[in-house]
Structures are given as C-alpha cells and as structure tokens.
Design a protein around this motif. Sequence first.
Motif, PDB file in Angstrom:
ATOM      1  N   LEU A 145       9.955   8.010  22.468  1.00 32.33           N
ATOM      2  CA  LEU A 145       8.852   7.406  21.407  1.00 32.33           C
ATOM      3  C   LEU A 145       7.549   7.554  22.292  1.00 32.33           C
ATOM      4  O   LEU A 145       7.336   6.667  23.153  1.00 32.33           O
ATOM      5  N   GLY A 146       6.575   8.480  21.784  1.00 33.49           N
ATOM      6  CA  GLY A 146       5.247   8.221  22.372  1.00 33.49           C
ATOM      7  C   GLY A 146       4.442   7.223  22.054  1.00 33.49           C
ATOM      8  O   GLY A 146       4.659   6.722  20.954  1.00 33.49           O
ATOM      9  N   GLU A 147       3.480   6.747  22.606  1.00 34.60           N
ATOM     10  CA  GLU A 147       2.544   5.685  21.913  1.00 34.60           C
ATOM     11  C   GLU A 147       1.759   6.076  20.927  1.00 34.60           C
ATOM     12  O   GLU A 147       1.683   5.034  20.121  1.00 34.60           O
ATOM     13  N   ASP A 148       1.854   7.167  20.648  1.00 37.91           N
ATOM     14  CA  ASP A 148       1.068   7.777  19.319  1.00 37.91           C
ATOM     15  C   ASP A 148       2.262   7.952  18.252  1.00 37.91           C
ATOM     16  O   ASP A 148       1.885   8.541  17.124  1.00 37.91           O
ATOM     17  N   GLY A 149       3.680   7.517  18.688  1.00 31.85           N
ATOM     18  CA  GLY A 149       4.574   7.794  17.681  1.00 31.85           C
ATOM     19  C   GLY A 149       5.006   9.211  17.689  1.00 31.85           C
ATOM     20  O   GLY A 149       5.956   9.569  16.685  1.00 31.85           O
ATOM     21  N   HIS A 150       4.858   9.957  18.523  1.00 34.55           N
ATOM     22  CA  HIS A 150       5.396  11.296  18.701  1.00 34.55           C
ATOM     23  C   HIS A 150       6.802  11.144  19.020  1.00 34.55           C
ATOM     24  O   HIS A 150       6.953  10.337  19.776  1.00 34.55           O
ATOM     25  N   THR A 151       7.575  12.306  18.791  1.00 36.57           N
ATOM     26  CA  THR A 151       9.118  12.218  19.498  1.00 36.57           C
ATOM     27  C   THR A 151       9.167  13.849  19.708  1.00 36.57           C
ATOM     28  O   THR A 151       8.746  14.636  19.104  1.00 36.57           O
ATOM     29  N   ALA A 152      10.118  14.116  20.544  1.00 31.10           N
ATOM     30  CA  ALA A 152      10.444  15.611  21.241  1.00 31.10           C
ATOM     31  C   ALA A 152       8.743  15.892  21.474  1.00 31.10           C
ATOM     32  O   ALA A 152       8.084  15.154  22.088  1.00 31.10           O
ATOM     33  N   SER A 153       8.345  17.207  20.995  1.00 29.39           N
ATOM     34  CA  SER A 153       6.836  17.483  20.970  1.00 29.39           C
ATOM     35  C   SER A 153       6.312  17.688  19.537  1.00 29.39           C
ATOM     36  O   SER A 153       5.494  18.531  19.378  1.00 29.39           O
ATOM     37  N   LEU A 154       6.973  16.689  18.931  1.00 32.21           N
ATOM     38  CA  LEU A 154       6.220  16.548  17.300  1.00 32.21           C
ATOM     39  C   LEU A 154       5.328  15.477  17.403  1.00 32.21           C
ATOM     40  O   LEU A 154       5.398  14.526  17.315  1.00 32.21           O
ATOM     41  N   PHE A 155       4.109  15.988  17.192  1.00 28.83           N
ATOM     42  CA  PHE A 155       2.738  14.972  17.071  1.00 28.83           C
ATOM     43  C   PHE A 155       2.128  14.842  15.996  1.00 28.83           C
ATOM     44  O   PHE A 155       2.230  15.723  15.051  1.00 28.83           O
ATOM     45  N   PRO A 156       1.747  13.706  15.660  1.00 28.71           N
ATOM     46  CA  PRO A 156       1.103  13.381  14.379  1.00 28.71           C
ATOM     47  C   PRO A 156       0.315  14.428  14.125  1.00 28.71           C
ATOM     48  O   PRO A 156      -0.619  14.872  14.879  1.00 28.71           O
ATOM     49  N   GLY A 157       0.428  14.707  12.538  1.00 25.67           N
ATOM     50  CA  GLY A 157      -0.680  15.801  12.122  1.00 25.67           C
ATOM     51  C   GLY A 157      -0.238  17.029  12.562  1.00 25.67           C
ATOM     52  O   GLY A 157      -1.097  17.883  11.936  1.00 25.67           O
ATOM     53  N   SER A 158       0.624  17.370  13.517  1.00 25.68           N
ATOM     54  CA  SER A 158       0.607  18.786  14.021  1.00 25.68           C
ATOM     55  C   SER A 158       1.271  19.826  13.048  1.00 25.68           C
ATOM     56  O   SER A 158       2.194  19.316  12.153  1.00 25.68           O
TER      57      SER A 158
END
Length: 243
Positions: A145-158
């Motif tokens: 869990l990334g600090e921006d809420g991403h997981t794997a390399s699925l980033f917010p809004g991508s």
Amino acid sequence: MSDEPNLKVFHTSDQLAIAAAELFVACASDSQRESNRFCVALSGGKTPKQVYELLATDDFRRRVNWGSVHLFFGDERAVPPDDPDSNFKMVDAALISKVPIPVENVHRMKGELEPEAAASQYEATLRSVFAGQPWPRFDLIFLGLGEDGHTASLFPGSEAMREQVRWVAATRNPETQLQRITLTLPVLNHAKHAAFLVVGRNKAQRLSDVLSDPQSHKLPAHAIRLESGELEWLADAEAASLL
Ligand code: 6PG
C-alpha cells in the motif's frame, strides 16, 4: 460477504513478516497438492523484503517444494534488472538466488524494455502459463500500500486503473514520473488469495482511509475486491495506529 476487512495486526514488522512467510508456505502446499504447482505474484518496494529473506532461511526454505513454484511480479519499475530500483533485483538478492527454484519458473517483468513492449511480453507469458483461462488465477498475490493509496503500480486516477481487458499495463508513477509495468485490476481480483502487507506509521492514514470505508472507490487499494478469493490485510501496530 461481510464488509469487515480480514485484518490481522502484529506488534512488530518481524512478526508480520513471519505470518506472511507462513502464508506463503501454506498456500504453496495447498496449491501444489491441488494442482502440482504454486503460482505466486510478489510485490516490490521495501515492506516485503523481510518476508522474502525469511523464506530463504533454513526454517522456511525446506518447507517449500521450490521445484513447482512459479514466481511472478505484481509490478516492476522500468529499469534494468541490475538497477537499484528494480523489484527483481531486490527479490533476487533476498530470495531467488538462495532457493532451489528452477530458472524457468522465475517470470520476471523485463523492466529494461520499452514499457508497452514489456507489458505485452509479460501478458504473453501469463497467457502461456494460464493457458485457456479468461483471467490468470494466482494462488497468492502479495500487495503493498503506497502512501497515496496505490497498490502494485496502479496509481490514483491512472489509465491503468481503468484497464478491463489487458492483463498487464504500462503506467507511470505520477510522483516520480518513472515508468512502471503492472498487473491490472481484473488480474489482481481473480486471485485465489491476496494479502496486503502494510508496515509503518507513514501508512496509518491511508490504511485507515481504505479500511474505514470499504465501499469507496476513491483509492486504488479500495478496488481490490477478489471475485472469488480470500483477501487479507497484515499490518503492524504502527500502520494500524489509526484504526
Ligand atoms: C513497488 C510496489 C508498490 C509498493 C508500495 C509500497 O514496486 O513499489 O510494488 O506497490 O508495494 O509502493 O511500497 P513500500 O513497501 O516500499 O512502502
């Protein structure tokens, strides 16, 4: 299906790493009994390194039949395998180089290639290992869990977050602009078993955001809802400090 997240909180990251290594061993023996192979996708970043190092120790190494383990990656940075940022490099040093896994069973994402080409190539690899299946069904997937809420390399809004056809996508870390390759959401959600490993106070707010509002679609981690599998959260006390 209850809304209650399947959360386990550990006093220390050491205890969490032991529990995650035990989960790997248990899923491996179940899958190998059922289908003579264990297909696992590993997460990158800092948190899982201790788990991989544990799996390479005598106690754990001899409890796994490495001959029929197939190692995959949930995501990779678009860098060569000897680059300090490479997830493969981290996993190789911590685990692969220390256990008797057949070389052909290590399915690395080729970060040195152009990301779209690496994504297509990895999808072809998955389609050969999971031949004839509408989606690959991993026996176990470790997630961070990334600090921006991403997981794997699925980033917010991508764009990659919206992918519903491809199994692997090229993407970019919006913060660093570094390119990445990632398994897509439908692939993650078709796993038999997935486990988030979350360590440290810097993750506390995000973990609370995700677990306190399971119906939300705000963050990529919210979108991990297994079709027909078991999802669990392993957090240390610091990461769980706001729950
Ligand atoms: C990666 C990961 C990524 C990671 C989170 C958490 O390649 O970086 O797969 O999704 O799991 O960013 O990273 P840390 O464990 O380093 O905090």
